[in-house]
Design a protein around this motif. Structure first.
Motif, mmCIF file in Angstrom:
data_model
loop_
_atom_site.group_PDB
_atom_site.id
_atom_site.type_symbol
_atom_site.label_atom_id
_atom_site.label_comp_id
_atom_site.label_asym_id
_atom_site.label_seq_id
_atom_site.Cartn_x
_atom_site.Cartn_y
_atom_site.Cartn_z
ATOM 1 N N SER A 175 5.780 -7.120 -3.579
ATOM 2 C CA SER A 175 4.933 -8.157 -4.068
ATOM 3 C C SER A 175 5.209 -8.276 -5.390
ATOM 4 O O SER A 175 5.234 -9.355 -6.172
ATOM 5 C CB SER A 175 3.472 -7.805 -3.599
ATOM 6 O OG SER A 175 3.363 -7.995 -2.439
ATOM 7 N N PHE A 367 -2.779 -9.532 -4.303
ATOM 8 C CA PHE A 367 -2.223 -9.168 -2.991
ATOM 9 C C PHE A 367 -1.465 -7.821 -3.022
ATOM 10 O O PHE A 367 -2.014 -7.147 -2.135
ATOM 11 C CB PHE A 367 -1.240 -10.176 -2.767
ATOM 12 C CG PHE A 367 -1.662 -11.527 -1.983
ATOM 13 C CD1 PHE A 367 -1.684 -11.861 -0.593
ATOM 14 C CD2 PHE A 367 -2.577 -12.537 -2.754
ATOM 15 C CE1 PHE A 367 -2.255 -12.931 -0.242
ATOM 16 C CE2 PHE A 367 -3.261 -13.668 -2.374
ATOM 17 C CZ PHE A 367 -2.935 -13.663 -0.945
ATOM 18 N N TRP A 371 -3.487 -5.367 -0.144
ATOM 19 C CA TRP A 371 -2.795 -4.850 1.004
ATOM 20 C C TRP A 371 -2.783 -3.202 0.828
ATOM 21 O O TRP A 371 -2.833 -2.275 1.826
ATOM 22 C CB TRP A 371 -1.165 -5.039 1.058
ATOM 23 C CG TRP A 371 -0.718 -6.499 1.289
ATOM 24 C CD1 TRP A 371 0.144 -7.219 0.577
ATOM 25 C CD2 TRP A 371 -1.738 -7.556 1.895
ATOM 26 N NE1 TRP A 371 0.170 -8.528 1.017
ATOM 27 C CE2 TRP A 371 -1.049 -8.615 1.899
ATOM 28 C CE3 TRP A 371 -2.628 -7.492 2.790
ATOM 29 C CZ2 TRP A 371 -1.254 -9.847 2.520
ATOM 30 C CZ3 TRP A 371 -2.996 -8.593 3.613
ATOM 31 C CH2 TRP A 371 -2.412 -9.714 3.468
ATOM 32 N N LYS A 386 0.135 -11.135 9.268
ATOM 33 C CA LYS A 386 0.245 -11.754 7.861
ATOM 34 C C LYS A 386 1.064 -13.008 8.133
ATOM 35 O O LYS A 386 0.752 -14.015 7.215
ATOM 36 C CB LYS A 386 1.073 -10.677 6.970
ATOM 37 C CG LYS A 386 0.112 -9.386 6.600
ATOM 38 C CD LYS A 386 0.629 -8.551 5.768
ATOM 39 C CE LYS A 386 0.031 -7.361 5.321
ATOM 40 N NZ LYS A 386 0.865 -6.206 4.640
ATOM 41 N N LEU A 389 -1.579 -15.675 9.005
ATOM 42 C CA LEU A 389 -2.313 -16.063 7.754
ATOM 43 C C LEU A 389 -1.396 -17.183 6.945
ATOM 44 O O LEU A 389 -1.822 -18.015 6.414
ATOM 45 C CB LEU A 389 -2.556 -15.172 7.336
ATOM 46 C CG LEU A 389 -3.486 -14.077 7.556
ATOM 47 C CD1 LEU A 389 -3.721 -12.788 6.929
ATOM 48 C CD2 LEU A 389 -4.987 -14.747 7.988
ATOM 49 N N GLY A 390 -0.051 -16.741 6.708
ATOM 50 C CA GLY A 390 0.828 -17.688 5.809
ATOM 51 C C GLY A 390 0.914 -19.114 6.506
ATOM 52 O O GLY A 390 0.892 -19.929 5.787
ATOM 53 N N GLN A 393 -2.502 -21.164 6.026
ATOM 54 C CA GLN A 393 -2.618 -21.498 4.726
ATOM 55 C C GLN A 393 -1.579 -22.710 4.349
ATOM 56 O O GLN A 393 -2.161 -23.597 3.642
ATOM 57 C CB GLN A 393 -2.518 -20.279 3.703
ATOM 58 C CG GLN A 393 -3.505 -19.422 3.871
ATOM 59 C CD GLN A 393 -3.407 -18.104 3.243
ATOM 60 O OE1 GLN A 393 -3.978 -17.772 2.287
ATOM 61 N NE2 GLN A 393 -2.763 -17.258 3.971
ATOM 62 N N THR A 429 -0.736 -19.117 -1.542
ATOM 63 C CA THR A 429 -1.464 -18.010 -0.836
ATOM 64 C C THR A 429 -0.734 -17.615 0.788
ATOM 65 O O THR A 429 -0.667 -16.615 1.015
ATOM 66 C CB THR A 429 -2.934 -17.882 -0.825
ATOM 67 O OG1 THR A 429 -3.274 -19.305 -0.223
ATOM 68 C CG2 THR A 429 -3.446 -18.031 -2.109
ATOM 69 N N SER A 433 1.320 -14.219 1.729
ATOM 70 C CA SER A 433 1.033 -13.335 3.032
ATOM 71 C C SER A 433 2.398 -13.306 3.812
ATOM 72 O O SER A 433 2.317 -12.430 4.922
ATOM 73 C CB SER A 433 -0.069 -14.433 3.727
ATOM 74 O OG SER A 433 -1.229 -14.332 2.911
#
Length: 528
Positions: A175, A367, A371, A386, A389-390, A393, A429, A433
């Motif tokens: 990240s 993030f 995590w 994840k 989620l990506g 969004q 975001t 993710s």
């Protein structure tokens, strides 16, 4: 007052404060190599995104100025799709070169040199007589394509070697590394976008080349110290002289083949339909090879883990096919259908691409921290979750822009900057993710001997996505649209395309993956 210039200055000041802060707060938790690779990748991305911010606008406003608007845009999207597809296709081979022949350090340096040459070649198109010379233009893009193939997968794979397979710091490290990517992108879109659109297109391209050289210099000098812990050298079989390439010393063989690949790439850039077919065939062949490796692996656990990478490959491609509208149709949409006046200054459309990397700079540490904390509490979502989620969004982001277009646009067909800003926030975001987590996942789930090749195959999913992105972008064009077409008409074309592809298709993919999460978690065999 030129607000765009002030945005650029404030952006640079912010980065000069933010980067030392991030390094200081993370230096005890991570090896020095993370920050070396962070800087090298930051400047490489400065070069790539600086050029990307200008590419479609340059083609539609300069190279194809004599064509009808819809023809110019269709041609620009086709070239953009082929270019970005090959940018992410060549890492498959670049990963193999590092694994088998040159090692990480030499491969990264060679790739950086080729990319620098490509950016400076684009800048040279400003010389009288070269403007509009398409073979010269394609040669410049081809240099960047081949160079990126050596650079891109290997700097990510190299980072993975500094952490153990299931090290809880690994997702956080990627990240932070990913934030370096986006700092380069942020500075590039502000600086190259401003210089290219407000001063001279070719100065913008030249700045991108300077950025690439800076990244190369940082990496080269670090490789001469102990900051990289002596890692990244050539394989033992090469150093002992046991392995050749085309009957030559591997270094020379790779350099010769690389140079021969440049005219081939330049030629393929102008063959849109051939490129689309080639992408599908290459993708199927490589996926078939990975499937063979997974299903015939002596170690059943290794095979199942590789199957997870293969399944997520397709969802990764869907994400980037729509996300990459940012460099194509969303930039033209911003140019035509967004009210860009702020304080009496009309902000260039390319500058809005800086919103995504700005959000990443601000949110990547959040993030990373999130995590890590969720991991300690035993509540961190699995990698497949994840990805869900990506995708969700990303779909919501397109939902916001469609909402703004259909219900809140002005009478003359212009959408407020606020809707664009919220869309980019949700896309960012979603990206955080999914994207850095995907890079980390590949280094965790791939068999050690082929991690470079699998990382290259992972970037192939982005190559396929970028070709799809170009095709989706062409759906926003119409033969009826000319320079005089009112913005209220083009607004409907964009919003319909983004509703079907951005919201409905991506949302359906997120739902399908959610149903597959339990099976994928089982196949990961204990790796989170």
């Amino acid at each position: 007052m030129d607000i765009t210039l002030w945005i650029m200055i404030i952006g640079w000041v912010f980065v000069l404060i933010w980067v030392p802060f991030i390094i200081y707060t993370n230096k005890k938790a991570h090896p020095k190599a993370l920050f070396v690779l962070f800087f090298a990748e930051m400047w490489e991305r400065f070069s790539y995104y600086g050029m990307r911010a200008l590419l479609v606008l340059y083609m539609t406003k300069v190279l194809f100025i004599d064509l009808a608007q819809n023809v110019a845009e269709t041609q620009a999207y086709g070239i953009y799709g082929s270019y970005t597809a090959m940018v992410y296709l060549f890492p498959v081979l670049g990963g193999l070169v590092a694994d088998r022949l040159l090692g990480f350090k030499k491969t990264i340096i060679w790739g950086g040199l080729l990319m620098s040459l490509g950016h400076f070649t684009l800048a040279l198109q400003g010389i009288e007589g070269l403007e509009g010379n398409m073979p010269f233009f394609f040669a410049a893009l081809a240099l960047i394509i081949v160079g990126n193939g050596f650079f891109k997968p290997n700097i990510s794979s190299f980072l993975g070697t500094f952490y153990e397979t299931d090290d809880p710091r690994k997702d956080g490290a990627f990240s932070i590394f990913y934030m370096g990517v986006n700092i380069g992108s942020f500075l590039a879109t502000l600086t190259c976008g401003y210089v290219g659109q407000q001063i001279n297109w070719h100065y913008g391209f030249g700045l991108a080349g300077i950025g690439m050289l800076l990244g190369l210099i940082v990496f080269y000098f670090a490789s001469k110290t102990d900051m990289l812990q002596g890692k990244g050298g050539q394989p033992e079989e090469v150093t002992k002289g046991e392995r050749k390439f085309l009957g030559l010393k591997p270094d020379y063989g790779v350099y010769i083949v690389s140079l021969l690949a440049i005219p081939v790439c330049a030629y393929m850039l102008d063959l849109d339909e051939v490129m689309s077919g080639a992408m599908i065939v290459i993708s199927l062949l490589i996926i078939a090879y990975l499937l063979y490796q997974a299903l015939t692996a002596k170690d059943k656990v290794e095979g199942q883990r590789l199957l997870v990478v293969i399944v997520l490959f397709f969802f990764h491609a869907i994400f980037w096919a729509l996300f990459e509208q940012a460099g194509g149709s969303l930039t033209i949409f911003t140019d035509k259908n967004v009210d860009r006046f702020v304080g009496g200054t009309e902000i260039p459309a390319s500058i809005f691409q800086s919103l995504n990397p700005l959000y990443i700079m601000l949110l990547a540490p959040v993030f990373s921290w999130m995590w890590f904390k969720l991991n300690k509490a035993g509540k961190e979502p699995s990698t497949p979750m994840k990805f869900v989620l990506g995708l969700t969004q990303l779909a919501l982001g397109f939902g916001v822009i469609v909402l703004g277009a259909k219900y809140f646009a002005s009478g003359d067909g212009l959408v407020s900057i606020a809707f664009l800003a919220v869309m980019y926030l949700l896309h960012t975001t979603g990206e955080l993710s999914l994207s850095p987590i995907g890079l980390s996942m590949v280094t965790k789930l791939s068999p050690a001997k082929v991690v470079g090749f699998v990382m290259g195959a992972w970037f192939l999913s982005i190559a396929l996505a970028n070709k799809m992105a170009g095709l989706i972008g062409t759906l926003t064009t119409s033969e009826e649209v000319t320079d005089d077409t009112p913005a209220s008409v083009t607004l409907g074309i964009y919003s319909d395309t983004y509703w079907i592809w951005g919201f409905c298709v991506v949302g359906a993919a997120a739902l399908l993956l959610l149903l597959l999460v339990p099976l994928l978690r089982k196949w990961m065999n204990g790796i989170h």
